[in-house]
Design a protein around this motif. Structure first.
Motif, PDB file in Angstrom:
ATOM      1  N   ALA A  59       0.772  -1.196  -0.181  1.00 49.96           N
ATOM      2  CA  ALA A  59       0.178  -0.053   0.074  1.00 49.96           C
ATOM      3  C   ALA A  59       0.882   1.244   0.115  1.00 49.96           C
ATOM      4  O   ALA A  59       0.571   2.213  -0.792  1.00 49.96           O
ATOM      5  CB  ALA A  59      -0.924  -0.252   1.169  1.00 49.96           C
ATOM      6  N   LEU A  60       1.876   1.350   0.832  1.00 42.22           N
ATOM      7  CA  LEU A  60       2.717   2.458   0.667  1.00 42.22           C
ATOM      8  C   LEU A  60       3.431   2.656  -0.512  1.00 42.22           C
ATOM      9  O   LEU A  60       3.819   3.906  -0.773  1.00 42.22           O
ATOM     10  CB  LEU A  60       3.970   2.305   1.874  1.00 42.22           C
ATOM     11  N   LYS A 101      -0.769   6.146  -5.994  1.00 44.05           N
ATOM     12  CA  LYS A 101      -1.402   7.262  -5.421  1.00 44.05           C
ATOM     13  C   LYS A 101      -0.970   7.430  -4.035  1.00 44.05           C
ATOM     14  O   LYS A 101      -0.665   8.709  -3.347  1.00 44.05           O
ATOM     15  CB  LYS A 101      -2.963   6.836  -5.170  1.00 44.05           C
ATOM     16  N   VAL A 102      -0.673   6.424  -3.173  1.00 41.90           N
ATOM     17  CA  VAL A 102      -0.025   6.862  -1.773  1.00 41.90           C
ATOM     18  C   VAL A 102       1.258   7.575  -2.025  1.00 41.90           C
ATOM     19  O   VAL A 102       1.654   8.478  -1.161  1.00 41.90           O
ATOM     20  CB  VAL A 102      -0.081   5.427  -1.085  1.00 41.90           C
ATOM     21  N   ARG A 103       2.148   7.010  -2.683  1.00 45.97           N
ATOM     22  CA  ARG A 103       3.381   7.853  -3.227  1.00 45.97           C
ATOM     23  C   ARG A 103       3.147   9.121  -3.266  1.00 45.97           C
ATOM     24  O   ARG A 103       3.929  10.194  -3.094  1.00 45.97           O
ATOM     25  CB  ARG A 103       4.324   6.922  -3.992  1.00 45.97           C
ATOM     26  N   ALA A 159      -6.655   2.549   0.669  1.00 42.08           N
ATOM     27  CA  ALA A 159      -7.427   3.638   0.761  1.00 42.08           C
ATOM     28  C   ALA A 159      -7.562   4.383   2.162  1.00 42.08           C
ATOM     29  O   ALA A 159      -7.621   5.738   1.982  1.00 42.08           O
ATOM     30  CB  ALA A 159      -8.975   2.914   0.584  1.00 42.08           C
ATOM     31  N   LYS A 160      -7.137   3.941   3.115  1.00 39.47           N
ATOM     32  CA  LYS A 160      -7.035   4.500   4.443  1.00 39.47           C
ATOM     33  C   LYS A 160      -5.921   5.420   4.251  1.00 39.47           C
ATOM     34  O   LYS A 160      -5.995   6.834   4.404  1.00 39.47           O
ATOM     35  CB  LYS A 160      -6.782   3.588   5.536  1.00 39.47           C
ATOM     36  N   LEU A 216      -3.597  10.782   4.053  1.00 41.45           N
ATOM     37  CA  LEU A 216      -2.437  11.670   3.631  1.00 41.45           C
ATOM     38  C   LEU A 216      -2.806  12.962   2.995  1.00 41.45           C
ATOM     39  O   LEU A 216      -2.111  13.885   2.745  1.00 41.45           O
ATOM     40  CB  LEU A 216      -1.560  10.805   2.733  1.00 41.45           C
ATOM     41  N   ARG A 217      -4.118  13.103   2.577  1.00 38.14           N
ATOM     42  CA  ARG A 217      -4.548  14.339   1.734  1.00 38.14           C
ATOM     43  C   ARG A 217      -4.536  15.468   2.976  1.00 38.14           C
ATOM     44  O   ARG A 217      -4.531  15.186   3.967  1.00 38.14           O
ATOM     45  CB  ARG A 217      -5.936  14.041   1.470  1.00 38.14           C
ATOM     46  N   PRO A 218      -4.406  16.604   2.391  1.00 40.05           N
ATOM     47  CA  PRO A 218      -4.338  17.767   3.297  1.00 40.05           C
ATOM     48  C   PRO A 218      -5.647  17.740   4.290  1.00 40.05           C
ATOM     49  O   PRO A 218      -6.694  17.426   3.505  1.00 40.05           O
ATOM     50  CB  PRO A 218      -4.416  18.942   2.240  1.00 40.05           C
ATOM     51  N   ALA A 219      -5.525  18.261   5.496  1.00 38.04           N
ATOM     52  CA  ALA A 219      -6.793  18.134   6.371  1.00 38.04           C
ATOM     53  C   ALA A 219      -7.869  18.888   5.732  1.00 38.04           C
ATOM     54  O   ALA A 219      -9.116  18.729   6.209  1.00 38.04           O
ATOM     55  CB  ALA A 219      -6.149  18.840   7.535  1.00 38.04           C
TER      56      ALA A 219
END
Length: 230
Positions: free
Chosen positions: A48-49, A53-55, A206-207, A212-215
């Motif tokens: 996942a890491l 998209k996560v990267r 997904a989590k 990781l998206r901006p708050a």
């Protein structure tokens, strides 16, 4: 341009903090988790890491990196660090974390499920981590607390302040509802439900994308955060 404007919004309240997110990840190694399921968790988190998209989210703001710490937990005295605090400034930093997870060996077996103590360990971990604008705990597991302090009692005794606790329950709808009722806490807290260990990697990916998206984009109201699984 849009991402940089979002970064300004995220860091505006704490401009001196170079780290935008401190993320603590806890993996369940209690007796209900067998050897295959342990591998699914460690390898699933590593995969996942490493997903595109996560990267992209990790390295979206090079001047405000993410810090990550991972551990495994079971009984009240059974918490072991898998990945020490690591500031993800470059792909090499992330690859080091991925390698540590892929090479991880299980520390305990045949131990109970002490969710409250796992959460307590996660909260204490922030004392050794970098100062970041946002602090988030993510606990995954497939069982109910049956050892030591209950999560709800821990929250009564330990004010969380601005810390968010998210949950990744593994199993049926009952364990997902338990995480909704007893585990998640704090601003924008949510549950990402894995419908069995085979679904763990998808749920973790997904989590992470959401955390990781901006708050300014990921925050939810309390009613949205605690909605029941379907």
């Amino acid at each position: 341009m849009v991402r940089w404007l979002l970064l300004v919004c995220v860091l505006w309240a704490a401009p001196a903090q170079a780290c935008r997110l401190a993320l603590v990840l806890g993996l369940d190694v209690s007796s209900s988790v067998d050897a295959r399921e342990y591998q699914i968790q460690t390898q699933g988190l590593a995969t996942a890491l490493n997903s595109p998209k996560v990267r992209d989210e990790i390295f979206a703001f090079p001047d405000a990196p993410v810090a990550l710490y991972a551990f495994e937990w079971s009984g009240r005295f059974d918490q072991v660090t898998l990945v020490p605090w690591t500031l993800l400034r470059s792909p090499a930093d992330l690859q080091k974390v991925i390698t540590q997870l892929r090479l991880a060996e299980r520390s305990f077996s045949n131990r109970p499920t002490a969710l409250g103590h796992a959460l307590g360990h996660a909260l204490r971990a922030f004392n050794q981590g970098p100062s970041c604008q946002k602090r988030t705990v993510d606990i995954s597991g497939d069982g109910y607390n049956n050892d030591g302090i209950a999560p709800t009692r821990l929250y009564e005794m330990t004010p969380l302040g601005d810390i968010t606790v998210n949950g990744l329950p593994i199993g049926d709808g009952e364990i997902a509802n338990y995480y909704h009722r007893r585990i998640i806490q704090g601003p924008g807290a949510f549950v990402e439900w894995a419908r069995g260990f085979e679904d763990f990697e998808r749920a973790m990916r997904a989590k992470l994308e959401r955390e990781l998206r901006p708050a300014t984009l990921s925050a939810l109201s309390p009613n949205q955060a605690k909605r029941q699984p379907h």
